[in-house]
Design a protein around this motif. Structure first.
Motif, PDB file in Angstrom:
ATOM      1  N   ASN A   1       1.130  -0.763  -0.197  1.00  0.00           N
ATOM      2  CA  ASN A   1       0.274   0.669  -0.210  1.00  0.00           C
ATOM      3  C   ASN A   1       0.910   1.295   0.135  1.00  0.00           C
ATOM      4  O   ASN A   1       2.387   0.574   0.605  1.00  0.00           O
ATOM      5  N   PRO A   2       0.174   2.279  -0.343  1.00  0.00           N
ATOM      6  CA  PRO A   2       1.131   3.917  -0.827  1.00  0.00           C
ATOM      7  C   PRO A   2       1.611   3.915   0.432  1.00  0.00           C
ATOM      8  O   PRO A   2       3.278   4.423   0.510  1.00  0.00           O
ATOM      9  N   GLY A   3       1.353   4.079   1.770  1.00  0.00           N
ATOM     10  CA  GLY A   3       1.566   4.646   2.674  1.00  0.00           C
ATOM     11  C   GLY A   3       2.903   3.586   3.275  1.00  0.00           C
ATOM     12  O   GLY A   3       4.296   3.784   3.700  1.00  0.00           O
ATOM     13  N   ALA A   4       2.870   2.726   3.234  1.00  0.00           N
ATOM     14  CA  ALA A   4       3.398   0.934   3.459  1.00  0.00           C
ATOM     15  C   ALA A   4       4.915   1.450   2.691  1.00  0.00           C
ATOM     16  O   ALA A   4       6.297   1.138   2.755  1.00  0.00           O
ATOM     17  N   LEU A   5       4.554   1.593   1.477  1.00  0.00           N
ATOM     18  CA  LEU A   5       5.676   1.879   0.426  1.00  0.00           C
ATOM     19  C   LEU A   5       6.434   2.325   0.706  1.00  0.00           C
ATOM     20  O   LEU A   5       7.659   2.973   0.930  1.00  0.00           O
ATOM     21  N   THR A   6       6.039   4.097   1.281  1.00  0.00           N
ATOM     22  CA  THR A   6       7.080   5.147   1.331  1.00  0.00           C
ATOM     23  C   THR A   6       7.793   4.799   3.008  1.00  0.00           C
ATOM     24  O   THR A   6       8.671   5.279   2.637  1.00  0.00           O
ATOM     25  N   LEU A   7       6.958   4.274   3.701  1.00  0.00           N
ATOM     26  CA  LEU A   7       7.888   4.316   4.821  1.00  0.00           C
ATOM     27  C   LEU A   7       9.234   3.255   4.410  1.00  0.00           C
ATOM     28  O   LEU A   7      10.246   3.881   5.076  1.00  0.00           O
ATOM     29  N   ALA A   8       8.873   2.167   3.916  1.00  0.00           N
ATOM     30  CA  ALA A   8       9.741   1.011   3.031  1.00  0.00           C
ATOM     31  C   ALA A   8      10.705   1.829   2.533  1.00  0.00           C
ATOM     32  O   ALA A   8      11.829   1.602   2.715  1.00  0.00           O
ATOM     33  N   ARG A   9      10.730   2.183   1.814  1.00  0.00           N
ATOM     34  CA  ARG A   9      11.851   3.172   0.991  1.00  0.00           C
ATOM     35  C   ARG A   9      12.542   4.161   1.955  1.00  0.00           C
ATOM     36  O   ARG A   9      13.779   4.065   1.527  1.00  0.00           O
ATOM     37  N   LEU A  10      11.725   4.447   2.597  1.00  0.00           N
ATOM     38  CA  LEU A  10      12.502   5.913   3.797  1.00  0.00           C
ATOM     39  C   LEU A  10      12.865   5.544   4.136  1.00  0.00           C
ATOM     40  O   LEU A  10      14.789   5.788   4.221  1.00  0.00           O
ATOM     41  N   PHE A  11      12.974   3.957   5.100  1.00  0.00           N
ATOM     42  CA  PHE A  11      13.483   3.301   6.404  1.00  0.00           C
ATOM     43  C   PHE A  11      14.800   3.083   5.513  1.00  0.00           C
ATOM     44  O   PHE A  11      16.025   3.252   6.026  1.00  0.00           O
ATOM     45  N   ILE A  12      14.538   2.237   4.579  1.00  0.00           N
ATOM     46  CA  ILE A  12      15.841   1.526   3.937  1.00  0.00           C
ATOM     47  C   ILE A  12      17.130   3.221   3.373  1.00  0.00           C
ATOM     48  O   ILE A  12      18.140   2.610   3.667  1.00  0.00           O
ATOM     49  N   GLY A  13      16.447   3.883   3.233  1.00  0.00           N
ATOM     50  CA  GLY A  13      17.486   5.381   2.188  1.00  0.00           C
ATOM     51  C   GLY A  13      17.377   5.422   3.368  1.00  0.00           C
ATOM     52  O   GLY A  13      19.261   6.638   3.523  1.00  0.00           O
ATOM     53  N   ALA A  14      17.561   5.756   4.848  1.00  0.00           N
ATOM     54  CA  ALA A  14      17.688   6.606   5.911  1.00  0.00           C
ATOM     55  C   ALA A  14      19.307   5.565   6.481  1.00  0.00           C
ATOM     56  O   ALA A  14      20.287   6.026   6.904  1.00  0.00           O
ATOM     57  N   VAL A  15      18.277   4.474   6.037  1.00  0.00           N
ATOM     58  CA  VAL A  15      20.094   3.408   6.856  1.00  0.00           C
ATOM     59  C   VAL A  15      20.904   3.739   5.565  1.00  0.00           C
ATOM     60  O   VAL A  15      21.826   3.173   6.252  1.00  0.00           O
ATOM     61  N   VAL A  16      20.955   3.383   4.136  1.00  0.00           N
ATOM     62  CA  VAL A  16      22.425   3.358   3.317  1.00  0.00           C
ATOM     63  C   VAL A  16      22.253   4.972   4.160  1.00  0.00           C
ATOM     64  O   VAL A  16      23.759   5.202   4.058  1.00  0.00           O
ATOM     65  N   LEU A  17      21.957   6.639   4.375  1.00  0.00           N
ATOM     66  CA  LEU A  17      22.433   7.416   4.202  1.00  0.00           C
ATOM     67  C   LEU A  17      22.651   7.401   5.602  1.00  0.00           C
ATOM     68  O   LEU A  17      24.846   8.291   5.644  1.00  0.00           O
ATOM     69  N   GLY A  18      22.562   6.846   6.551  1.00  0.00           N
ATOM     70  CA  GLY A  18      23.054   6.828   7.506  1.00  0.00           C
ATOM     71  C   GLY A  18      24.501   6.631   7.952  1.00  0.00           C
ATOM     72  O   GLY A  18      25.383   6.662   8.888  1.00  0.00           O
ATOM     73  N   VAL A  19      25.344   5.232   7.262  1.00  0.00           N
ATOM     74  CA  VAL A  19      25.755   4.436   7.516  1.00  0.00           C
ATOM     75  C   VAL A  19      27.053   5.225   6.864  1.00  0.00           C
ATOM     76  O   VAL A  19      28.106   5.814   7.661  1.00  0.00           O
ATOM     77  N   VAL A  20      26.710   6.551   5.763  1.00  0.00           N
ATOM     78  CA  VAL A  20      27.626   6.866   4.796  1.00  0.00           C
ATOM     79  C   VAL A  20      27.854   7.954   5.559  1.00  0.00           C
ATOM     80  O   VAL A  20      29.119   8.610   5.597  1.00  0.00           O
ATOM     81  N   VAL A  21      26.777   8.604   6.472  1.00  0.00           N
ATOM     82  CA  VAL A  21      26.895   9.758   6.911  1.00  0.00           C
ATOM     83  C   VAL A  21      27.370   9.527   8.398  1.00  0.00           C
ATOM     84  O   VAL A  21      29.055   9.623   8.711  1.00  0.00           O
ATOM     85  N   ALA A  22      27.858   8.133   9.158  1.00  0.00           N
ATOM     86  CA  ALA A  22      28.594   7.331  10.235  1.00  0.00           C
ATOM     87  C   ALA A  22      30.484   7.705   9.191  1.00  0.00           C
ATOM     88  O   ALA A  22      31.092   8.321  10.464  1.00  0.00           O
ATOM     89  N   VAL A  23      30.675   7.121   8.213  1.00  0.00           N
ATOM     90  CA  VAL A  23      31.663   6.693   8.350  1.00  0.00           C
ATOM     91  C   VAL A  23      32.222   7.879   8.238  1.00  0.00           C
ATOM     92  O   VAL A  23      33.460   8.682   8.392  1.00  0.00           O
ATOM     93  N   ARG A  24      31.650   9.382   6.924  1.00  0.00           N
ATOM     94  CA  ARG A  24      31.738  10.105   6.690  1.00  0.00           C
ATOM     95  C   ARG A  24      31.999  11.177   8.023  1.00  0.00           C
ATOM     96  O   ARG A  24      32.884  12.330   7.683  1.00  0.00           O
ATOM     97  N   ARG A  25      31.671  11.287   9.218  1.00  0.00           N
ATOM     98  CA  ARG A  25      31.687  11.885  10.163  1.00  0.00           C
ATOM     99  C   ARG A  25      30.815  13.361   9.759  1.00  0.00           C
ATOM    100  O   ARG A  25      31.725  14.272  10.030  1.00  0.00           O
ATOM    101  N   VAL A  26      30.137  13.895   8.666  1.00  0.00           N
ATOM    102  CA  VAL A  26      28.908  14.913   8.381  1.00  0.00           C
ATOM    103  C   VAL A  26      28.462  15.907   9.433  1.00  0.00           C
ATOM    104  O   VAL A  26      28.128  15.486  10.549  1.00  0.00           O
ATOM    105  N   GLY A  27      29.037  17.544   9.160  1.00  0.00           N
ATOM    106  CA  GLY A  27      28.437  17.848  10.232  1.00  0.00           C
ATOM    107  C   GLY A  27      26.890  17.953  10.574  1.00  0.00           C
ATOM    108  O   GLY A  27      26.260  17.904   9.884  1.00  0.00           O
ATOM    109  N   LEU A  28      26.123  18.242  11.866  1.00  0.00           N
ATOM    110  CA  LEU A  28      25.245  18.664  12.185  1.00  0.00           C
ATOM    111  C   LEU A  28      24.669  19.771  11.228  1.00  0.00           C
ATOM    112  O   LEU A  28      25.575  20.569  11.834  1.00  0.00           O
ATOM    113  N   PRO A  29      23.632  20.016  10.471  1.00  0.00           N
ATOM    114  CA  PRO A  29      22.840  21.683  10.791  1.00  0.00           C
ATOM    115  C   PRO A  29      22.522  22.246  12.362  1.00  0.00           C
ATOM    116  O   PRO A  29      22.270  21.685  13.146  1.00  0.00           O
ATOM    117  N   PRO A  30      22.789  23.114  12.113  1.00  0.00           N
ATOM    118  CA  PRO A  30      23.046  25.110  13.132  1.00  0.00           C
ATOM    119  C   PRO A  30      20.925  24.787  13.411  1.00  0.00           C
ATOM    120  O   PRO A  30      20.239  24.185  12.264  1.00  0.00           O
TER     121      PRO A  30
END
Length: 306
Positions: free
Chosen positions: A52-81
């Protein structure tokens, strides 16, 4: 850029300032985004058969957040103000939450042609809002090129639509997604002056996923009955059209204007038609091909410096 800025992942002020035209590397990043977003139309259709639409959105955002989170952790990117937090929440709400849910739901109710026609209002709204709120102005090349590209998208929509712009829930959802898309881009643009595109994308993705948590029970149930193909497409949507494409979009947006980048997305419908032709063996009508040529010509003209 100083070494301290590089360590924090803070963008170079010179590289993120608005330039008269779109730099080649930023344009290339934008094109990567457009191609991946165009492929998402096929992925949403395939995964949406079982999820379903809402479930699909949650799934792709969760997957995206995990992938990006790994890259952010490796690169130690700074937080916004902290001062950027309200705008960041608005970007996550509109761009990652409402837009994706509304688009997924619209595609399950109206055909792709009608959806493309309505979503194409988004870049128009972006140009108007960017001129009014971000003081970008309305360059002649952007107005003329955007108008030609918009006409091309309308031709594609007419050629591939089986329902037309009839009133209904699907049309209303597509309109909502266009408005959320425009609002999200306008909220995102100023954030990129202080924070890297990678960090902005990751945090906005997290915010969107958090807002979609009410769909978690539905997602679990859908996945228990979903086909391998649907699950595969969901993984693809999370990694490429979400994690990769939104990051390359942020990179390009930081180095161009919101209006020009919005106009660039007019390439998405003709690319989507081409991908459907190649992958799904859906032969496009001749009018859609004419619309694709118009869209391409309009986008090229809109990226001119003057």
């Amino acid at each position: 850029m100083t070494s301290a800025q590089a360590d924090r992942g803070t963008p170079d002020p010179d590289s993120t300032s608005v330039t008269p035209g779109t730099p080649p590397l930023a344009l290339a990043a934008g094109l990567v985004t457009v191609v991946l977003w165009a492929s998402a139309f096929i992925g949403i259709r395939a995964a949406g058969k079982d999820i379903n639409p809402g479930a699909l959105t949650l799934a792709r955002l969760f997957i995206g957040a995990v992938v990006l989170g790994v890259v952010v952790a490796v690169r130690r990117v700074g937080l916004p103000p902290r001062a950027d937090l309200p705008r960041l929440l608005l970007c996550g709400l509109l761009w990652f939450g409402i837009y994706n849910v509304a688009l997924n739901a619209a595609e399950q109710r109206i055909d792709a042609g009608t959806t493309a026609m309505i979503i194409s209002l988004g870049p128009v709204l972006i140009a108007i809002l960017a001129a009014a709120l971000l003081k970008e102005g309305l360059p002649r090349a952007l107005v003329v090129g955007g108008g030609v590209a918009f006409a091309g998208v309308l031709l594609i929509g007419v050629a591939t639509s089986s329902q037309g712009l009839s009133a209904g829930t699907g049309t209303a959802l597509a309109l909502l997604s266009a408005v959320a898309y425009a609002g999200g881009v306008i909220a995102q643009k100023p954030l990129l002056a202080n924070t890297s595109a990678l960090m902005v994308t990751w945090l906005a993705c997290l915010i969107g996923a958090a807002l979609c948590l009410p769909f978690l029970p539905q997602l679990i149930d859908d996945l228990s009955h979903a086909s391998g193909e649907a699950i595969g497409w969901t993984l693809y949507l999370g990694v490429f059209p979400t994690a990769v494409a939104f990051t390359t979009w942020g990179y390009a947006l930081a180095r161009s204007t919101a209006g020009r980048m919005g106009a660039l997305t007019y390439l998405s419908p003709p690319i989507a038609v081409t991908l459907a032709w190649l992958i799904l063996d859906e032969t496009p009508p001749w009018l859609a091909l004419v619309g694709g040529v118009l869209s391409l010509a309009g986008v090229v003209f809109s990226q001119r410096k003057k």
